[in-house]
Scaffold this motif. Structure first.
Motif, PDB file in Angstrom:
ATOM      1  N   ALA A 284      -5.734   6.198   1.793  1.00 44.60           N
ATOM      2  CA  ALA A 284      -6.673   5.311   2.347  1.00 44.60           C
ATOM      3  C   ALA A 284      -7.367   4.240   1.287  1.00 44.60           C
ATOM      4  CB  ALA A 284      -7.638   5.855   3.405  1.00 44.60           C
ATOM      5  N   MET A 285      -8.053   4.909   0.287  1.00 45.58           N
ATOM      6  CA  MET A 285      -8.660   3.910  -0.679  1.00 45.58           C
ATOM      7  C   MET A 285      -7.710   2.970  -1.224  1.00 45.58           C
ATOM      8  SD  MET A 285      -9.547   3.476  -4.348  1.00 45.58           S
ATOM      9  CE  MET A 285      -8.050   4.430  -4.515  1.00 45.58           C
ATOM     10  N   GLN A 286      -6.481   3.228  -1.698  1.00 48.08           N
ATOM     11  CA  GLN A 286      -5.519   2.354  -2.327  1.00 48.08           C
ATOM     12  C   GLN A 286      -5.345   1.105  -1.137  1.00 48.08           C
ATOM     13  OE1 GLN A 286      -2.779   5.361  -4.834  1.00 48.08           O
ATOM     14  NE2 GLN A 286      -2.056   4.664  -3.036  1.00 48.08           N
ATOM     15  N   ASP A 287      -5.105   1.546   0.385  1.00 47.19           N
ATOM     16  CA  ASP A 287      -4.881   0.375   1.067  1.00 47.19           C
ATOM     17  C   ASP A 287      -5.754  -0.376   1.196  1.00 47.19           C
ATOM     18  OD1 ASP A 287      -2.607   1.571   1.976  1.00 47.19           O
ATOM     19  OD2 ASP A 287      -3.239   2.357   3.817  1.00 47.19           O
ATOM     20  N   GLU A 288      -7.192   0.162   1.171  1.00 46.80           N
ATOM     21  CA  GLU A 288      -8.472  -0.673   1.094  1.00 46.80           C
ATOM     22  C   GLU A 288      -8.794  -1.694   0.100  1.00 46.80           C
ATOM     23  OE1 GLU A 288     -13.365   0.381   2.233  1.00 46.80           O
ATOM     24  OE2 GLU A 288     -11.562   2.081   2.769  1.00 46.80           O
ATOM     25  N   VAL A 289      -8.248  -1.375  -1.310  1.00 43.68           N
ATOM     26  CA  VAL A 289      -8.567  -2.200  -2.588  1.00 43.68           C
ATOM     27  C   VAL A 289      -7.079  -3.366  -2.294  1.00 43.68           C
ATOM     28  CG1 VAL A 289      -9.989  -0.520  -3.667  1.00 43.68           C
ATOM     29  CG2 VAL A 289      -7.399  -0.569  -4.033  1.00 43.68           C
ATOM     30  N   GLY A 290      -6.168  -2.944  -1.627  1.00 45.95           N
ATOM     31  CA  GLY A 290      -5.156  -4.070  -1.797  1.00 45.95           C
ATOM     32  C   GLY A 290      -3.755  -3.507  -2.200  1.00 45.95           C
ATOM     33  N   PHE A 291      -3.684  -2.064  -2.392  1.00 40.85           N
ATOM     34  CA  PHE A 291      -2.257  -1.395  -2.723  1.00 40.85           C
ATOM     35  C   PHE A 291      -1.620  -0.873  -1.661  1.00 40.85           C
ATOM     36  CE2 PHE A 291      -4.780  -0.127  -7.046  1.00 40.85           C
ATOM     37  CZ  PHE A 291      -3.772  -1.223  -7.642  1.00 40.85           C
ATOM     38  N   ASP A 292      -1.693  -1.874  -0.460  1.00 37.48           N
ATOM     39  CA  ASP A 292      -1.006  -1.339   0.934  1.00 37.48           C
ATOM     40  C   ASP A 292       0.451  -1.485   0.861  1.00 37.48           C
ATOM     41  OD1 ASP A 292      -0.951  -4.099   1.009  1.00 37.48           O
ATOM     42  OD2 ASP A 292      -2.460  -4.346   2.545  1.00 37.48           O
ATOM     43  N   ALA A 293       1.043  -1.047   2.136  1.00 36.40           N
ATOM     44  CA  ALA A 293       2.488  -1.316   2.294  1.00 36.40           C
ATOM     45  C   ALA A 293       2.759  -2.842   2.136  1.00 36.40           C
ATOM     46  CB  ALA A 293       2.780  -0.933   3.532  1.00 36.40           C
ATOM     47  N   GLU A 294       2.182  -3.542   2.439  1.00 35.28           N
ATOM     48  CA  GLU A 294       2.622  -5.330   2.193  1.00 35.28           C
ATOM     49  C   GLU A 294       2.842  -5.374   0.734  1.00 35.28           C
ATOM     50  OE1 GLU A 294       2.531  -9.100   1.021  1.00 35.28           O
ATOM     51  OE2 GLU A 294       0.677  -7.934   0.759  1.00 35.28           O
ATOM     52  N   TYR A 295       1.859  -5.078   0.037  1.00 36.71           N
ATOM     53  CA  TYR A 295       1.689  -5.267  -1.333  1.00 36.71           C
ATOM     54  C   TYR A 295       2.757  -4.429  -2.169  1.00 36.71           C
ATOM     55  CZ  TYR A 295       0.389  -4.390  -6.317  1.00 36.71           C
ATOM     56  OH  TYR A 295       0.437  -4.476  -7.772  1.00 36.71           O
ATOM     57  N   ARG A 296       3.149  -3.387  -1.805  1.00 39.85           N
ATOM     58  CA  ARG A 296       4.239  -2.532  -2.284  1.00 39.85           C
ATOM     59  C   ARG A 296       5.529  -3.122  -2.079  1.00 39.85           C
ATOM     60  NH1 ARG A 296       0.902   1.397  -0.123  1.00 39.85           N
ATOM     61  NH2 ARG A 296       2.507   1.905   1.531  1.00 39.85           N
ATOM     62  N   ALA A 297       5.818  -3.603  -0.693  1.00 44.50           N
ATOM     63  CA  ALA A 297       6.895  -4.138  -0.571  1.00 44.50           C
ATOM     64  C   ALA A 297       7.276  -5.598  -1.215  1.00 44.50           C
ATOM     65  CB  ALA A 297       6.985  -4.417   1.115  1.00 44.50           C
ATOM     66  N   ARG A 298       5.981  -6.270  -1.242  1.00 45.54           N
ATOM     67  CA  ARG A 298       6.383  -7.608  -1.969  1.00 45.54           C
ATOM     68  C   ARG A 298       6.463  -7.519  -3.349  1.00 45.54           C
ATOM     69  NH1 ARG A 298       2.020  -9.893  -3.913  1.00 45.54           N
ATOM     70  NH2 ARG A 298       0.456  -8.835  -2.593  1.00 45.54           N
ATOM     71  N   THR A 299       5.801  -6.377  -3.948  1.00 42.69           N
ATOM     72  CA  THR A 299       5.812  -6.486  -5.763  1.00 42.69           C
ATOM     73  C   THR A 299       6.739  -5.525  -6.191  1.00 42.69           C
ATOM     74  OG1 THR A 299       3.968  -4.726  -5.673  1.00 42.69           O
ATOM     75  CG2 THR A 299       3.319  -7.228  -5.555  1.00 42.69           C
ATOM     76  N   GLY A 300       7.149  -4.599  -5.451  1.00 46.47           N
ATOM     77  CA  GLY A 300       7.801  -3.340  -5.973  1.00 46.47           C
ATOM     78  C   GLY A 300       7.178  -2.293  -6.760  1.00 46.47           C
TER      79      GLY A 300
END
Length: 155
Positions: free
Chosen positions: A34-50
């Motif tokens: 939840a904290m990671q999602d809040e700072v920007g390490f969310d699912a979209e970030y993971r899919a976009r950046t690998g």
């Protein structure tokens, strides 16, 4: 501070009638997500950046029993961060009672072509830095683990 809430599920209860130790780790892990999602390490970030976050080290203190249907709140504080890692202190509360404390060292990882540490993007690193506790406040936290910190290069 980042907050995550959950309720203790029946399947988390062990033969002693309280939450099994492994599920404390699960609750803390969900709080980190939840904290990671809040700072920007969310699912979209993971899919976009690998890229993703790996847990390097954790330490937990079990302070009070937690029972089925108890409502838990996890408060997550960032103690330190550098270009690839961040150090978390988490308190699991059952009402006003401190049930458990955990410290976690997390690493930003690029997964392809093979998993390796990678720099955190500047915009996310700035969010982590802005949320980092002042060192004096961090030093006053109770139930700290053995010395666990981000070692700085002397170069």
């Amino acid at each position: 501070m980042f907050t995550f809430e959950t309720t203790v599920k029946p399947e988390w209860i062990d033969y002693n009638g309280h939450m099994q130790d492994a599920y404390y780790g699960l609750v803390f892990s969900h709080a980190v997500d939840a904290m990671q999602d809040e700072v920007g390490f969310d699912a979209e970030y993971r899919a976009r950046t690998g890229c993703t976050i790996y847990l390097l080290e954790d330490h937990k203190y079990y302070l009070r029993e937690v029972k089925e249907d108890d409502h838990l709140r996890v408060e997550t504080r960032i103690l330190d961060c550098d270009e690839k890692r961040f150090h978390l202190h988490m308190q699991m509360l059952n009402g006003d009672d401190l049930a458990a404390v955990g410290e976690f060292m997390e690493l930003h990882v690029r997964q392809k072509p093979s998993s390796q540490a990678a720099p955190i993007p500047d915009e996310i690193l700035q969010r982590l830095q802005a949320a980092t506790l002042p060192s004096g406040d961090a030093a006053e936290l109770k139930h700290r683990s053995r010395s666990m910190m981000i070692a700085r290069n002397s170069r």
